[in-house]
Design a protein around this motif. Sequence first.
Motif, PDB file in Angstrom:
ATOM      1  N   UNK A 196       0.850  -1.185   0.000  1.00  0.00           N
ATOM      2  CA  UNK A 196       0.000   0.000   0.000  1.00  0.00           C
ATOM      3  C   UNK A 196       0.889   1.240   0.000  1.00  0.00           C
ATOM      4  N   UNK A 197       0.574   2.187  -0.862  1.00  0.00           N
ATOM      5  CA  UNK A 197       1.281   3.462  -0.909  1.00  0.00           C
ATOM      6  C   UNK A 197       0.624   4.395   0.107  1.00  0.00           C
ATOM      7  N   UNK A 198       1.081   4.314   1.357  1.00  0.00           N
ATOM      8  CA  UNK A 198       0.459   5.077   2.439  1.00  0.00           C
ATOM      9  C   UNK A 198       0.584   6.586   2.229  1.00  0.00           C
ATOM     10  N   UNK A 199       1.703   7.014   1.654  1.00  0.00           N
ATOM     11  CA  UNK A 199       1.892   8.447   1.412  1.00  0.00           C
ATOM     12  C   UNK A 199       0.816   8.972   0.459  1.00  0.00           C
ATOM     13  N   UNK A 200       0.547   8.209  -0.601  1.00  0.00           N
ATOM     14  CA  UNK A 200      -0.477   8.625  -1.563  1.00  0.00           C
ATOM     15  C   UNK A 200      -1.869   8.507  -0.955  1.00  0.00           C
ATOM     16  N   UNK A 201      -2.101   7.464  -0.177  1.00  0.00           N
ATOM     17  CA  UNK A 201      -3.393   7.297   0.494  1.00  0.00           C
ATOM     18  C   UNK A 201      -3.676   8.483   1.406  1.00  0.00           C
ATOM     19  N   UNK A 202      -2.678   8.872   2.210  1.00  0.00           N
ATOM     20  CA  UNK A 202      -2.871  10.004   3.129  1.00  0.00           C
ATOM     21  C   UNK A 202      -3.036  11.316   2.374  1.00  0.00           C
ATOM     22  N   UNK A 203      -2.288  11.477   1.272  1.00  0.00           N
ATOM     23  CA  UNK A 203      -2.387  12.723   0.496  1.00  0.00           C
ATOM     24  C   UNK A 203      -3.776  12.887  -0.112  1.00  0.00           C
ATOM     25  N   UNK A 204      -4.277  11.810  -0.716  1.00  0.00           N
ATOM     26  CA  UNK A 204      -5.586  11.892  -1.372  1.00  0.00           C
ATOM     27  C   UNK A 204      -6.709  12.054  -0.353  1.00  0.00           C
ATOM     28  N   UNK A 222     -12.872   3.599   5.959  1.00  0.00           N
ATOM     29  CA  UNK A 222     -12.429   3.415   4.574  1.00  0.00           C
ATOM     30  C   UNK A 222     -10.910   3.358   4.507  1.00  0.00           C
ATOM     31  N   UNK A 223     -10.239   4.207   5.270  1.00  0.00           N
ATOM     32  CA  UNK A 223      -8.772   4.190   5.310  1.00  0.00           C
ATOM     33  C   UNK A 223      -8.284   2.807   5.735  1.00  0.00           C
ATOM     34  N   UNK A 224      -8.878   2.264   6.787  1.00  0.00           N
ATOM     35  CA  UNK A 224      -8.469   0.936   7.253  1.00  0.00           C
ATOM     36  C   UNK A 224      -8.738  -0.148   6.228  1.00  0.00           C
ATOM     37  N   UNK A 225      -9.873  -0.050   5.524  1.00  0.00           N
ATOM     38  CA  UNK A 225     -10.195  -1.044   4.509  1.00  0.00           C
ATOM     39  C   UNK A 225      -9.201  -1.007   3.359  1.00  0.00           C
ATOM     40  N   UNK A 226      -8.882   0.192   2.873  1.00  0.00           N
ATOM     41  CA  UNK A 226      -7.950   0.314   1.746  1.00  0.00           C
ATOM     42  C   UNK A 226      -6.526  -0.063   2.149  1.00  0.00           C
ATOM     43  N   UNK A 227      -6.185   0.170   3.394  1.00  0.00           N
ATOM     44  CA  UNK A 227      -4.831  -0.125   3.872  1.00  0.00           C
ATOM     45  C   UNK A 227      -4.653  -1.600   4.216  1.00  0.00           C
ATOM     46  N   UNK A 228      -5.641  -2.182   4.911  1.00  0.00           N
ATOM     47  CA  UNK A 228      -5.462  -3.520   5.471  1.00  0.00           C
ATOM     48  C   UNK A 228      -6.304  -4.601   4.800  1.00  0.00           C
ATOM     49  N   UNK A 229      -7.273  -4.207   3.993  1.00  0.00           N
ATOM     50  CA  UNK A 229      -8.163  -5.192   3.391  1.00  0.00           C
ATOM     51  C   UNK A 229      -7.440  -6.141   2.449  1.00  0.00           C
ATOM     52  N   UNK A 230      -7.936  -7.368   2.357  1.00  0.00           N
ATOM     53  CA  UNK A 230      -7.376  -8.309   1.401  1.00  0.00           C
ATOM     54  C   UNK A 230      -7.655  -7.824  -0.017  1.00  0.00           C
ATOM     55  N   UNK A 231      -6.929  -8.353  -0.965  1.00  0.00           N
ATOM     56  CA  UNK A 231      -7.055  -7.911  -2.339  1.00  0.00           C
ATOM     57  C   UNK A 231      -8.495  -7.983  -2.825  1.00  0.00           C
ATOM     58  N   UNK A 232      -9.173  -9.111  -2.551  1.00  0.00           N
ATOM     59  CA  UNK A 232     -10.543  -9.271  -3.031  1.00  0.00           C
ATOM     60  C   UNK A 232     -11.534  -8.379  -2.286  1.00  0.00           C
ATOM     61  N   UNK A 233     -11.131  -7.862  -1.111  1.00  0.00           N
ATOM     62  CA  UNK A 233     -12.027  -7.000  -0.347  1.00  0.00           C
ATOM     63  C   UNK A 233     -12.090  -5.590  -0.897  1.00  0.00           C
ATOM     64  N   UNK A 234     -11.098  -5.176  -1.675  1.00  0.00           N
ATOM     65  CA  UNK A 234     -11.038  -3.784  -2.115  1.00  0.00           C
ATOM     66  C   UNK A 234     -11.252  -3.641  -3.618  1.00  0.00           C
ATOM     67  N   UNK A 235     -11.787  -4.676  -4.246  1.00  0.00           N
ATOM     68  CA  UNK A 235     -12.197  -4.585  -5.647  1.00  0.00           C
ATOM     69  C   UNK A 235     -13.671  -4.953  -5.734  1.00  0.00           C
TER      70      UNK A 235
END
Length: 626
Positions: free
Chosen positions: A170-178, A195-208
């Motif tokens: 996960x590109x945390x810098x880009x996640x925090x910036x956006x 949403x931040x936690x889901x995008x950061x920690x979610x499994x691949x299939x959880x975020x598509x």
Amino acid sequence: MERFIRKYSIEKDFPLSRSFVWKVLGDNDRLNRFIGLFPVEFGKVENKQGGIFYRDAIAKVAGFVDILWKEYPFQWVKNEQYTFERIYEKGPFTKLVTTFEFLESMIYENGCKVSIKSEFTPRNLLGLAAIPLIGIKSMKNTIRYVDEQMLVANGTIEKIHYQKKTVGQVNLEELNRLETLLDEAPVNPDYRIKLHGLLRDGESNDVVKMNPYKVASEWGAEPLEVLRLFLYATKAGLLNLSWNLICPNCRVSKVEYTTLSKLKGQFHCDLCGIDYNADFGKYVELNFSVHPSIRKAYDQVFCVGGPMITPHVHMQRVIQKGNSFAFPLPDGFVKMRIRVLQANHIVTFDEWPEDKNIKGMAYTYEDNGWHRSGEQYNLKNDEMMISNESSSDIVVVMEKAEWNQEVVTAAWVTSLQEFRDLFSSEVLSPGQQVGIESVTILFSDLQGSTSLYESIGDADAYGQVRRHFEFLSHWISKNSGGVVKTIGDAVMAVFHLPEDALKAAIQIQEHVSEFNATVGDPIVLKLGLYSGPAIAVNSNDRLDYFGRTVNMAARVQGQSAGHDLVLSEDALQNEKMQAIIMGLERFEIISFKASLKGINDDVALIQLKKRVPGSLIVQNEEVSDI
């Protein structure tokens, strides 16, 4: 190697309900990831001689060893059992049949005993040796999966991370910036954190292919607010959206588009073997995926036939020609239907017979369709006998007849003002048109607008008209509607739910006096609404609506006299609409018939008229406008 067939079973009692364990183990796609199986590529639906269809499947073990098999339809009865069968063309086995049973526990009150039975047919001695390494290990891992899901349910652990992020960090810098771009967005800050936690920690299939309503259910959140969050997050670059065409029979996504402009009017379902017209209200659904700039994620497929892929199906069963099967009926009645897959012959039940013994409730299937059987059967309570007298084996499902409402349809989201504002470029391609089964159109008009221009001049009148547009848009948006366009000094708005349109119209008339208190010359509004099917089109690079419903809404609005709203008397057949109308205190309800232009017969209408036009209620006291 037939003489080397090996049968194994494993079982365990859990202090969990059968319905809970069913949801856990019925989600085969997630289960297979946990127990260590590999992603699968599935081919198109094929038919073997004799009628039962299958899909060719291939998986790469350790990245280079191919295993090929034919995946036949799963068979199940909800909350009771399911079975799957695989015939292998390449790999250590030639055949695998596994059955899961969900039994009443004799140890735990209201608990569930899980019984797993597998029958392995090895291809050779190497396959025989692979049974404990692959087969038995998978069975044990399945039980361990239920153990861990029980810990999650009890709050002992937060989540099971059963899949490594093999597709990138996960590109945390880009996640925090956006995320800073959401600072000014009108979204719930608690949902932003989730949403931040889901995008950061979610499994691949959880975020598509995220369904915001399903996510809302998992969060215990308000569905519409999660949808709004996802829309603003997409605009900020955190998410991408996609439009998925859903087969109306099997109700599984068949085609995906990244923009409405690429949407086709028709699509094909290989399982059902039928072409369908895209319907905004049912068959076009909106999903969201994490943006690749934050992390790369893919929807890896492990199973396409498990019960949770089609949760509306109560039972699925293969019935060989000449055979019968007693279908157990679900507890409590919901509108159901029985259907033959691929042939698509259907019988729908609006209610079960009053006689709960249901003796004689039997149906025979022949090549030309279903027939009520005259033969009497001595069945258990709540059973239905299905006999296959056709020329081939068939797959029969018993399923809910009603469409799933926990999805974000195109008709729903495109009626929201925020979507229309944030994604004004999301329109159909020129010349394309898509049907909507039901939509509600609201028209407004200013009474005496011509005299307004005469009395205060063009510039001041135009400014007041523009401010009145903002006033209307506020209440339309507040009630999940969207302004389609303005026509002179009139507004055309769209709503997915008729009760939302009704609430918006009532609130507009209730609050117009507040608006008039801010302007020199008070306005009088005339409102009308009408519900029905419509056609969505691209008109002047915006999503617009045409058809009889739009024309009727305009004509119904023409019957408005001011300080009121007019709608069809048919609205009283809608329980939610009726409850709103009958609960009104400030409005007089007047029924009348009117002759509308282009309509042969008089139309029964309802006028909701403010009892004291232009008044406000302040602390239960009625006062006149200033």
